[in-house]
Design a protein around this motif. Sequence first.
Motif, PDB file in Angstrom:
ATOM      1  N   VAL A 205       0.864  -1.180   0.000  1.00 33.90           N
ATOM      2  CA  VAL A 205       0.000   0.000   0.000  1.00 33.90           C
ATOM      3  C   VAL A 205       0.901   1.229   0.000  1.00 33.90           C
ATOM      4  CG1 VAL A 205      -1.791   1.287   1.223  1.00 33.90           C
ATOM      5  CG2 VAL A 205      -1.793  -1.232   1.275  1.00 33.90           C
ATOM      6  N   VAL A 206       0.734   2.085  -1.006  1.00 34.10           N
ATOM      7  CA  VAL A 206       1.595   3.261  -1.153  1.00 34.10           C
ATOM      8  C   VAL A 206       0.729   4.520  -1.173  1.00 34.10           C
ATOM      9  CG1 VAL A 206       3.408   4.368  -2.514  1.00 34.10           C
ATOM     10  CG2 VAL A 206       3.198   1.872  -2.520  1.00 34.10           C
ATOM     11  N   ASP A 207       0.938   5.386  -0.210  1.00 36.36           N
ATOM     12  CA  ASP A 207       0.234   6.660  -0.113  1.00 36.36           C
ATOM     13  C   ASP A 207       1.096   7.715  -0.807  1.00 36.36           C
ATOM     14  OD1 ASP A 207      -0.864   9.099   0.610  1.00 36.36           O
ATOM     15  OD2 ASP A 207      -1.171   8.562   2.708  1.00 36.36           O
ATOM     16  N   GLU A 208       0.615   8.224  -1.948  1.00 43.07           N
ATOM     17  CA  GLU A 208       1.399   9.151  -2.763  1.00 43.07           C
ATOM     18  C   GLU A 208       0.857  10.587  -2.681  1.00 43.07           C
ATOM     19  OE1 GLU A 208       3.084   6.085  -6.183  1.00 43.07           O
ATOM     20  OE2 GLU A 208       1.500   7.500  -6.726  1.00 43.07           O
ATOM     21  N   ALA A 209       0.478  11.022  -1.489  1.00 44.64           N
ATOM     22  CA  ALA A 209      -0.143  12.340  -1.329  1.00 44.64           C
ATOM     23  C   ALA A 209       0.751  13.481  -1.790  1.00 44.64           C
ATOM     24  CB  ALA A 209      -0.542  12.545   0.132  1.00 44.64           C
ATOM     25  N   PHE A 210       2.075  13.316  -1.685  1.00 48.64           N
ATOM     26  CA  PHE A 210       3.003  14.399  -2.007  1.00 48.64           C
ATOM     27  C   PHE A 210       3.838  14.124  -3.256  1.00 48.64           C
ATOM     28  CE2 PHE A 210       2.244  15.313   2.504  1.00 48.64           C
ATOM     29  CZ  PHE A 210       2.118  16.706   2.491  1.00 48.64           C
ATOM     30  N   ILE A 211       3.436  13.202  -4.099  1.00 48.97           N
ATOM     31  CA  ILE A 211       4.300  12.766  -5.189  1.00 48.97           C
ATOM     32  C   ILE A 211       4.127  13.567  -6.479  1.00 48.97           C
ATOM     33  CG2 ILE A 211       2.902  11.054  -6.445  1.00 48.97           C
ATOM     34  CD1 ILE A 211       5.370   9.127  -6.013  1.00 48.97           C
ATOM     35  N   ASP A 212       3.144  14.453  -6.555  1.00 46.56           N
ATOM     36  CA  ASP A 212       2.818  15.100  -7.828  1.00 46.56           C
ATOM     37  C   ASP A 212       3.938  15.942  -8.401  1.00 46.56           C
ATOM     38  OD1 ASP A 212      -0.485  14.851  -8.208  1.00 46.56           O
ATOM     39  OD2 ASP A 212       0.224  14.721  -6.154  1.00 46.56           O
ATOM     40  N   THR A 213       4.874  16.417  -7.576  1.00 46.46           N
ATOM     41  CA  THR A 213       5.989  17.186  -8.120  1.00 46.46           C
ATOM     42  C   THR A 213       7.070  16.283  -8.705  1.00 46.46           C
ATOM     43  OG1 THR A 213       6.998  17.310  -5.911  1.00 46.46           O
ATOM     44  CG2 THR A 213       5.622  19.163  -6.613  1.00 46.46           C
ATOM     45  N   VAL A 214       7.005  14.983  -8.433  1.00 47.79           N
ATOM     46  CA  VAL A 214       7.941  14.010  -9.028  1.00 47.79           C
ATOM     47  C   VAL A 214       7.122  12.834  -9.570  1.00 47.79           C
ATOM     48  CG1 VAL A 214      10.072  14.575  -7.793  1.00 47.79           C
ATOM     49  CG2 VAL A 214       8.361  13.142  -6.675  1.00 47.79           C
ATOM     50  N   PRO A 215       6.266  13.071 -10.571  1.00 46.72           N
ATOM     51  CA  PRO A 215       5.349  12.025 -11.031  1.00 46.72           C
ATOM     52  C   PRO A 215       6.057  10.791 -11.582  1.00 46.72           C
ATOM     53  CG  PRO A 215       5.383  13.878 -12.554  1.00 46.72           C
ATOM     54  CD  PRO A 215       6.113  14.322 -11.332  1.00 46.72           C
ATOM     55  N   GLU A 216       7.315  10.955 -11.999  1.00 43.92           N
ATOM     56  CA  GLU A 216       8.045   9.807 -12.519  1.00 43.92           C
ATOM     57  C   GLU A 216       8.301   8.750 -11.449  1.00 43.92           C
ATOM     58  OE1 GLU A 216      10.966  12.981 -11.195  1.00 43.92           O
ATOM     59  OE2 GLU A 216       9.084  12.907 -12.331  1.00 43.92           O
ATOM     60  N   ALA A 217       8.165   9.105 -10.184  1.00 45.45           N
ATOM     61  CA  ALA A 217       8.371   8.148  -9.090  1.00 45.45           C
ATOM     62  C   ALA A 217       7.101   7.394  -8.709  1.00 45.45           C
ATOM     63  CB  ALA A 217       8.914   8.868  -7.855  1.00 45.45           C
ATOM     64  N   SER A 218       5.973   7.740  -9.318  1.00 51.29           N
ATOM     65  CA  SER A 218       4.692   7.174  -8.916  1.00 51.29           C
ATOM     66  C   SER A 218       4.502   5.741  -9.399  1.00 51.29           C
ATOM     67  CB  SER A 218       3.559   8.040  -9.473  1.00 51.29           C
ATOM     68  OG  SER A 218       2.296   7.456  -9.223  1.00 51.29           O
ATOM     69  N   LEU A 219       3.799   4.955  -8.584  1.00 50.11           N
ATOM     70  CA  LEU A 219       3.393   3.600  -8.971  1.00 50.11           C
ATOM     71  C   LEU A 219       1.995   3.577  -9.562  1.00 50.11           C
ATOM     72  CD1 LEU A 219       4.630   1.128  -6.212  1.00 50.11           C
ATOM     73  CD2 LEU A 219       5.818   1.993  -8.217  1.00 50.11           C
ATOM     74  N   ALA A 220       1.338   4.735  -9.664  1.00 45.30           N
ATOM     75  CA  ALA A 220      -0.035   4.768 -10.164  1.00 45.30           C
ATOM     76  C   ALA A 220      -0.192   4.100 -11.528  1.00 45.30           C
ATOM     77  CB  ALA A 220      -0.541   6.211 -10.206  1.00 45.30           C
ATOM     78  N   PRO A 221       0.722   4.313 -12.485  1.00 42.10           N
ATOM     79  CA  PRO A 221       0.544   3.653 -13.788  1.00 42.10           C
ATOM     80  C   PRO A 221       0.574   2.126 -13.718  1.00 42.10           C
ATOM     81  CG  PRO A 221       2.068   5.496 -13.978  1.00 42.10           C
ATOM     82  CD  PRO A 221       1.845   5.272 -12.520  1.00 42.10           C
ATOM     83  N   ALA A 222       1.141   1.582 -12.644  1.00 45.96           N
ATOM     84  CA  ALA A 222       1.199   0.124 -12.489  1.00 45.96           C
ATOM     85  C   ALA A 222      -0.021  -0.436 -11.769  1.00 45.96           C
ATOM     86  CB  ALA A 222       2.463  -0.263 -11.716  1.00 45.96           C
ATOM     87  N   ALA A 223      -0.939   0.424 -11.338  1.00 44.28           N
ATOM     88  CA  ALA A 223      -2.068  -0.017 -10.522  1.00 44.28           C
ATOM     89  C   ALA A 223      -3.058  -0.847 -11.325  1.00 44.28           C
ATOM     90  CB  ALA A 223      -2.776   1.192  -9.915  1.00 44.28           C
ATOM     91  N   GLY A 224      -3.826  -1.653 -10.580  1.00 38.27           N
ATOM     92  CA  GLY A 224      -4.831  -2.519 -11.173  1.00 38.27           C
ATOM     93  C   GLY A 224      -4.530  -3.979 -10.981  1.00 38.27           C
ATOM     94  N   VAL A 225      -3.291  -4.296 -10.604  1.00 39.10           N
ATOM     95  CA  VAL A 225      -2.889  -5.685 -10.395  1.00 39.10           C
ATOM     96  C   VAL A 225      -3.063  -6.052  -8.929  1.00 39.10           C
ATOM     97  CG1 VAL A 225      -1.268  -5.665 -12.312  1.00 39.10           C
ATOM     98  CG2 VAL A 225      -0.481  -4.987 -10.034  1.00 39.10           C
ATOM     99  N   ASP A 226      -3.222  -7.335  -8.659  1.00 43.24           N
ATOM    100  CA  ASP A 226      -3.334  -7.793  -7.284  1.00 43.24           C
ATOM    101  C   ASP A 226      -2.066  -7.451  -6.508  1.00 43.24           C
ATOM    102  OD1 ASP A 226      -5.878  -8.767  -7.224  1.00 43.24           O
ATOM    103  OD2 ASP A 226      -5.329 -10.833  -7.681  1.00 43.24           O
ATOM    104  N   GLY A 227      -2.258  -7.153  -5.241  1.00 36.39           N
ATOM    105  CA  GLY A 227      -1.124  -6.904  -4.362  1.00 36.39           C
ATOM    106  C   GLY A 227      -0.663  -5.471  -4.309  1.00 36.39           C
TER     107      GLY A 227
END
Length: 365
Positions: A176-198
Motif C-alpha cells: 500500500v503506497v500513499d502518494e499524497a506528495f508525489i505530484d511534483t515528481v510524477p516519474e516516481a509514482s506507482l499509479a501507472p502500475a495499478a490494477g494488479v493484485d497486491g
Amino acid sequence: MLEHGGRLRRAAREHGIPLADWLDLSTGVNPHAYPAPPVPAAAWQRLPEDDDGLEDAAARYYGSAALLPVAGSQPAIQALPAALLPAWAAGRAAHARHGAAVPPRVTLLAPSYAEHAHAWRGCAPALVSAENIAAAVDRSDIVVLVQPNNPTGALFERAHLLDWHARLARRGGWLVVDEAFIDTVPEASLAPAAGVDGLVVLRSLGKFFGLAGARVGFVLAPAHLRRVLADTLGPWTLSGPARLVARQALADHAWQARTRTRLRAAGERLQALLAATGFAPAHGPALFKWVPTPHAAALHAHLARRGILSRLFDTPPAVRFGLPPDEHGWQRLEAALQACGEALHRSGNAPAGSPPSPRTREHGC
C-alpha cells in the motif's frame, strides 16, 4: 483524535495573535491553489453523477483507469484494513500457505503519517524505519508506506517499490503506497502500475493542487478491492462541486507543468533558507521541508510567538515547514529564523548548520 497541521484557529487563541496575522506553514499544501472555476447552480442542486468525465480525467492524469474516487485519501486509509484483510486471506489460501489461521504480518513505515498506524492498530503492526523497510518486506504480508514520506521526505526508488510489490504478491501479500506528495515528481509514482493484485496506491488533490478543502482523492487498486471499498464508503462520496473542480484541475496540463516548476524552485529556496539560517539538515519534497532536532519544541514556539505556525513532531523531535505564499511571507520566515540563529551564535552553543541548543529560550529564540 490524532494531531494534524492546519489548526490555525487554536494557535491564534493560544498565542493571542489575530487569525489574519498568521503565516501558516503547518500543512504542506500548495499555497497557490488551482483556481477553482465558478460552480453552476446545477452542481449544487443535483446529485453527483459518475459519468461526468472525472474518472476519465483522473485516468489520464494518473496513467491508470483502475481507480475509485473518494472524499480525500483519509476515508480510504480508514476503510482499507477491513477491505484488504479478506483479500489477503484469499491470497494466502491461493498461495498454499496452509495451517491454522494467523493474523497478517503488517509493516508500516515510521515515522510517517500517523493515520496509517491508527487504522492498522488492530493488526499490531511493526513500525520500521526507511533504512530497514527493505529488509522487512520478506517477513511481511502487508507493507504500508508513504512516498515521499511525510514527514521525513524519504523517497524510495520506484524500481525498489516494484520489486517489493512483486515479492509480496508472489505469496499473496500487498503493498500500500500513499502518494499524497508525489505530484511534483510524477516519474516516481506507482499509479501507472495499478490494477494488479497486491498493489494499492492512494492519491489526493489536497497537496499539489492546493484543494484540501474539496476533499478529493482516488484509490488505485484491482477491481475486486475497489468494489469492496465502494460498497463500504457508499454512493456520492464526492459532492457535485468537488467533482467539477477536480475534473478541470486534473485536465489542466499547462497549469500542472507551471506549478511543478514553481514548486520545485520554492522547495529549493526553502532548503537554502533553512541551511543559511543554521537549521540544517532539512529533508523533504518540494512542498515541505523537515528539520529533525532534539530542540524542535523551542524552535516551534519561537516561530509561533512571531505568528508563524509550523508543524511540530515529537518522535523524533522535528519541525516541518510548508511553503510561504508570497514574498512577504518569505521575508517573515527568514527574519524569524535569522533571529533564532543569531541568538544561538550569541550563546556560543552552536555553529551555523547546527540544531538549536537547549539555551535557545534564554536568548530570545
